[in-house]
Design a protein around this motif. Structure first.
Motif, mmCIF file in Angstrom:
data_model
loop_
_atom_site.group_PDB
_atom_site.id
_atom_site.type_symbol
_atom_site.label_atom_id
_atom_site.label_comp_id
_atom_site.label_asym_id
_atom_site.label_seq_id
_atom_site.Cartn_x
_atom_site.Cartn_y
_atom_site.Cartn_z
ATOM 1 N N THR A 147 16.993 31.435 37.116
ATOM 2 C CA THR A 147 18.456 31.427 37.209
ATOM 3 C C THR A 147 18.928 32.593 36.347
ATOM 4 N N ASP A 148 20.227 32.778 36.250
ATOM 5 C CA ASP A 148 20.731 33.867 35.405
ATOM 6 C C ASP A 148 20.245 33.717 33.963
ATOM 7 N N LYS A 149 20.106 32.472 33.516
ATOM 8 C CA LYS A 149 19.774 32.246 32.112
ATOM 9 C C LYS A 149 18.347 31.764 31.866
ATOM 10 N N ILE A 150 17.705 31.175 32.854
ATOM 11 C CA ILE A 150 16.372 30.579 32.666
ATOM 12 C C ILE A 150 15.322 31.466 33.322
ATOM 13 N N HIS A 151 14.383 31.937 32.510
ATOM 14 C CA HIS A 151 13.340 32.841 32.987
ATOM 15 C C HIS A 151 11.961 32.257 32.663
ATOM 16 N N LEU A 152 10.979 32.641 33.480
ATOM 17 C CA LEU A 152 9.591 32.216 33.273
ATOM 18 C C LEU A 152 8.737 33.454 33.044
ATOM 19 N N LEU A 153 7.954 33.435 31.976
ATOM 20 C CA LEU A 153 7.120 34.581 31.614
ATOM 21 C C LEU A 153 5.667 34.159 31.544
ATOM 22 N N ARG A 154 4.813 34.832 32.300
ATOM 23 C CA ARG A 154 3.368 34.567 32.299
ATOM 24 C C ARG A 154 2.698 35.406 31.218
ATOM 25 N N ILE A 155 1.854 34.749 30.427
ATOM 26 C CA ILE A 155 1.114 35.438 29.365
ATOM 27 C C ILE A 155 -0.380 35.245 29.618
ATOM 28 N N ASP A 156 -1.079 36.334 29.855
ATOM 29 C CA ASP A 156 -2.520 36.290 30.100
ATOM 30 C C ASP A 156 -3.285 36.325 28.779
ATOM 31 N N PHE A 157 -4.403 35.601 28.732
ATOM 32 C CA PHE A 157 -5.258 35.615 27.545
ATOM 33 C C PHE A 157 -6.674 35.230 27.946
ATOM 34 N N GLU A 158 -7.573 35.200 26.990
ATOM 35 C CA GLU A 158 -8.964 34.834 27.235
ATOM 36 C C GLU A 158 -9.417 33.792 26.218
ATOM 37 N N ILE A 159 -10.248 32.870 26.677
ATOM 38 C CA ILE A 159 -10.918 31.934 25.776
ATOM 39 C C ILE A 159 -12.310 32.479 25.515
ATOM 40 N N SER A 160 -12.657 32.691 24.249
ATOM 41 C CA SER A 160 -13.950 33.270 23.886
ATOM 42 C C SER A 160 -14.986 32.166 23.684
ATOM 43 N N LEU A 161 -15.929 32.080 24.617
ATOM 44 C CA LEU A 161 -17.033 31.135 24.462
ATOM 45 C C LEU A 161 -18.123 31.724 23.575
ATOM 46 N N SER A 162 -18.265 33.043 23.643
ATOM 47 C CA SER A 162 -19.216 33.795 22.832
ATOM 48 C C SER A 162 -18.775 35.253 22.916
ATOM 49 N N PRO A 163 -19.373 36.148 22.124
ATOM 50 C CA PRO A 163 -18.995 37.564 22.238
ATOM 51 C C PRO A 163 -19.187 38.120 23.647
ATOM 52 N N PHE A 192 -4.180 31.910 31.701
ATOM 53 C CA PHE A 192 -2.811 32.328 31.428
ATOM 54 C C PHE A 192 -1.987 31.094 31.102
ATOM 55 N N VAL A 193 -0.843 31.325 30.479
ATOM 56 C CA VAL A 193 0.068 30.245 30.132
ATOM 57 C C VAL A 193 1.491 30.743 30.337
ATOM 58 N N ASN A 194 2.368 29.849 30.742
ATOM 59 C CA ASN A 194 3.768 30.214 30.968
ATOM 60 C C ASN A 194 4.638 29.874 29.759
ATOM 61 N N VAL A 195 5.585 30.747 29.482
ATOM 62 C CA VAL A 195 6.610 30.547 28.470
ATOM 63 C C VAL A 195 7.961 30.562 29.182
#
Length: 280
Positions: free
Chosen positions: A4-20, A27-30
């Motif tokens: 909407t004009d005021k409500i936005h969704l932002l995707r943030i990509d990341f990684e889970i490190s199981l080992s080097p 990803f997770v949404n904010v």
């Protein structure tokens, strides 16, 4: 993404490190609410403030306008940059009281729920300034009222947020995704929360932490149905594989992961913890 004009969704990509050598892309949404002040719903993992601040700047606003962070729950990919954002903007942080211990004491969270690569996702706790209860309403701006719904199961004090005027429901991690990582605190409570979402006829748009927004009722029904069926399938597998005590090993978890057809790197304590919640 502008909903909407005021409500936005932002995707943030990341990684889970199981080992080097082994990392899992996630990803997770904010959710960002642009009113007189800016309200954030969750903050992504450690370092996400740059992505969030850049997006705010693209909207011709400034991060110093952030007034409130609403945390849906305490897990690392939701609180990861909360401390840094609070430090830089001077905003307040709100959550359910049942999430406070893990938000303010991340070492305790890591001990009780050891997610692989935990300190790569969050390395600084943040103090909670106000608590949100089930059924509480909050006017975050003109014509933007959020009603909070406690949805335990994924975590003790998980919150869903219903944007009343816009008929948007943000369920955070309350809806399991088919064949995804089994990642929850309590099977029975999660099933009750799923049933509560299914009974909710007020919302027209569904937001989760793990998917694009859903506007069609068929898509919403499908993800809820698949999540419920996946959980019931896990329950039947756990009943079969957790008949005996594995004496502190992950043998039962290994059997369940194999039977579910999930990748072997999911034989970890956090998944074992989720499986064991079926037996309580």
């Amino acid at each position: 993404m502008k909903l909407t004009d005021k409500i936005h969704l932002l995707r943030i990509d990341f990684e889970i490190s199981l080992s080097p050598e082994k990392k899992i892309p996630r990803f997770v949404n904010v959710v960002l609410i642009f009113g007189d002040k800016i309200t954030l719903v969750d903050t992504g993992v450690k370092g996400s403030e740059k992505v969030i601040f850049d997006y705010i700047k693209e909207q011709n606003r400034d991060f110093s306008e952030i007034g409130t962070i609403l945390l849906s729950h305490a897990h690392p990919d939701h609180i990861g940059s909360a401390a840094r954002i609070k430090e830089l903007s001077g905003c307040k942080v709100c959550s359910h009281e049942l999430e406070r211990d893990w938000i303010e004491n991340i070492d305790l969270q890591n001990t009780e729920r050891p997610v692989p690569g935990f300190y790569h996702l969050v390395d600084t706790p943040v103090s909670v300034d106000c608590f949100i209860s089930d059924g509480q309403s909050m006017a975050v701006d003109e014509a933007i009222t959020i009603r909070f719904i406690q949805s335990s199961g994924h975590s003790k004090g998980s919150l869903n947020l219903f944007f009343v005027e816009d008929k948007i429901l943000f369920t955070a991690d309350s809806i399991p995704l088919k064949n995804d990582i089994p990642n929850y605190d309590n099977y029975s409570e999660l099933m009750r929360s799923l049933a509560k979402i299914k009974r909710n006829t007020e919302f027209e748009t569904l937001l989760t932490s793990w998917t694009p927004p859903m506007f069609e009722q068929d898509s919403i029904h499908k993800i809820l149905q698949e999540g419920e069926e996946y959980m019931r399938h896990i329950n039947s597998v756990v009943e079969e594989c957790y008949k005996s005590d594995d004496a502190g090993t992950l043998n039962n978890c290994r059997k369940a992961v194999e039977k579910l057809g999930l990748p072997p790197f999911l034989v970890v304590p956090v998944v074992d913890r989720a499986f064991k919640s079926h037996t309580h």
